[in-house]
Design a protein around this motif. Structure first.
Motif, PDB file in Angstrom:
ATOM      1  N   LEU A 130     -24.589  13.965  95.411  1.00  0.00           N
ATOM      2  CA  LEU A 130     -22.788  14.294  94.524  1.00  0.00           C
ATOM      3  C   LEU A 130     -23.446  15.885  93.504  1.00  0.00           C
ATOM      4  CD1 LEU A 130     -20.854  13.423  92.494  1.00  0.00           C
ATOM      5  CD2 LEU A 130     -22.934  12.497  90.503  1.00  0.00           C
ATOM      6  N   LEU A 131     -21.973  16.769  93.774  1.00  0.00           N
ATOM      7  CA  LEU A 131     -22.440  18.079  94.001  1.00  0.00           C
ATOM      8  C   LEU A 131     -21.141  18.267  92.684  1.00  0.00           C
ATOM      9  CD1 LEU A 131     -21.332  19.378  97.251  1.00  0.00           C
ATOM     10  CD2 LEU A 131     -23.421  18.617  96.503  1.00  0.00           C
ATOM     11  N   PHE A 162     -24.728  22.360  90.825  1.00  0.00           N
ATOM     12  CA  PHE A 162     -25.367  21.398  90.235  1.00  0.00           C
ATOM     13  C   PHE A 162     -25.615  20.302  91.703  1.00  0.00           C
ATOM     14  CE2 PHE A 162     -25.224  22.829  86.043  1.00  0.00           C
ATOM     15  CZ  PHE A 162     -26.785  22.703  85.489  1.00  0.00           C
ATOM     16  N   ILE A 163     -26.586  20.507  92.762  1.00  0.00           N
ATOM     17  CA  ILE A 163     -26.487  19.345  93.243  1.00  0.00           C
ATOM     18  C   ILE A 163     -27.438  18.139  93.077  1.00  0.00           C
ATOM     19  CG2 ILE A 163     -27.467  18.925  95.838  1.00  0.00           C
ATOM     20  CD1 ILE A 163     -26.748  21.584  96.362  1.00  0.00           C
ATOM     21  N   LEU A 164     -26.767  16.637  93.449  1.00  0.00           N
ATOM     22  CA  LEU A 164     -27.713  15.430  92.358  1.00  0.00           C
ATOM     23  C   LEU A 164     -27.903  15.177  93.880  1.00  0.00           C
ATOM     24  CD1 LEU A 164     -25.922  14.586  89.818  1.00  0.00           C
ATOM     25  CD2 LEU A 164     -27.855  16.394  89.842  1.00  0.00           C
ATOM     26  N   PRO A 165     -28.878  14.876  94.484  1.00  0.00           N
ATOM     27  CA  PRO A 165     -29.299  14.003  95.759  1.00  0.00           C
ATOM     28  C   PRO A 165     -29.343  12.750  95.354  1.00  0.00           C
ATOM     29  CG  PRO A 165     -31.054  15.798  95.408  1.00  0.00           C
ATOM     30  CD  PRO A 165     -29.914  15.729  94.521  1.00  0.00           C
ATOM     31  N   ASN A 166     -29.022  12.103  96.550  1.00  0.00           N
ATOM     32  CA  ASN A 166     -28.672  10.243  96.792  1.00  0.00           C
ATOM     33  C   ASN A 166     -30.433   9.437  97.014  1.00  0.00           C
ATOM     34  OD1 ASN A 166     -27.037   9.058  94.985  1.00  0.00           O
ATOM     35  ND2 ASN A 166     -25.756  10.266  96.072  1.00  0.00           N
ATOM     36  N   ALA A 167     -30.806   9.048  96.847  1.00  0.00           N
ATOM     37  CA  ALA A 167     -32.106   8.983  97.312  1.00  0.00           C
ATOM     38  C   ALA A 167     -31.837   7.728  98.765  1.00  0.00           C
ATOM     39  CB  ALA A 167     -33.779   7.506  96.673  1.00  0.00           C
ATOM     40  N   PRO A 168     -32.735   7.304  99.928  1.00  0.00           N
ATOM     41  CA  PRO A 168     -32.419   6.230 100.527  1.00  0.00           C
ATOM     42  C   PRO A 168     -32.953   5.084 100.364  1.00  0.00           C
ATOM     43  CG  PRO A 168     -33.870   7.402 101.527  1.00  0.00           C
ATOM     44  CD  PRO A 168     -33.704   8.439 100.056  1.00  0.00           C
TER      45      PRO A 168
END
Length: 244
Positions: A10-11, A53-59
């Protein structure tokens, strides 16, 4: 592990000229969207307008302590009973290293896009905080800062051997925050991790939030905002061609 499927991060684009980036990593069972409100909180005073802001998503992976059921996770956890030693025992080193490579890739993509490494902060909560400390301190580029909330040092028994030599982030400021009523990631484990980092010569600070459990409070969010502002000060317009 090679077939892991991750949703794109999510950016939150910078609201002014993009000069800095924060990668903030969620905890077990959460998603990047779970920290969207925190990002909005950090941006509300318009002191971080140049920050993307970069909000990564876990697998989704099988989690042993969740009876093997799949859920968003950066690595497997065998036991989650609040015991300070449980998280250090039987750590999922392969899973940690796969996630480490992913975060190093995200950092490199920002550098390739023109953001200097020393204008990048990596941080996170719980599992995400543990990954931010681990990925940040094993990075081969010098970062602006590292944030670990309600977290701990991964692979601590061999961590010193996993850090690059020389270490680019030896003097990189690390902000560690932990509630002393945390029933998930034991407060003493967080404190031990801080002591270990200090013993290795890293520039870590540790703040205790009295009465806080495994969560983040407004005071802590404000402390992170101040840390980000200090580490990623606005550069202004800059690089504009002279009209002479």
């Amino acid at each position: 592990m090679a077939s892991l499927v991750r949703s794109p991060p999510l950016l939150f684009p910078a609201t002014a000229r993009h000069t800095a980036t924060v990668i903030f990593i969620h905890g077990l069972g959460d998603t990047g969207a779970g920290w969207a409100s925190a990002v909005e909180n950090w941006r509300r005073r318009q002191r971080l307008d140049e920050v993307k802001f970069i909000l990564p998503n876990a697998p989704h992976i099988p989690i042993t302590c969740n009876w093997g059921m799949r859920m968003p996770g950066w690595y497997d956890i065998k036991r989650l009973d609040g015991n300070a030693e449980s998280l250090r025992r039987d750590e999922d080193e392969p899973g940690v290293l796969v996630s480490q490579a992913y975060f190093h890739e995200l950092i490199q993509k920002e550098i390739d896009s023109g953001i200097p490494a020393d204008r990048i902060v990596i941080g996170g909560f719980s599992q995400g905080g543990a990954m931010s400390i681990f990925a940040g301190l094993t990075s081969k580029v010098k970062l602006a800062g590292i944030v670990g909330l309600s977290s701990y040092l991964l692979l601590s028994l061999k961590f010193a051997d996993l850090v690059p030599k020389p270490t680019p982030n030896q003097d990189t400021p690390i902000f560690l925050g932990h509630g002393d009523s945390d029933q998930v990631v034991n407060y003493e484990l967080g404190k031990k991790s801080y002591d270990l980092l200090k013993g290795l010569g890293f520039k870590a600070t540790f703040k205790t939030y009295p009465g806080m459990g495994h969560s983040a409070c407004l005071e802590e969010l404000d402390d992170i905002e101040n840390f980000l502002k200090e580490r990623l000060p606005a550069l202004g317009k800059g690089d504009e061609k002279s009209e002479l």
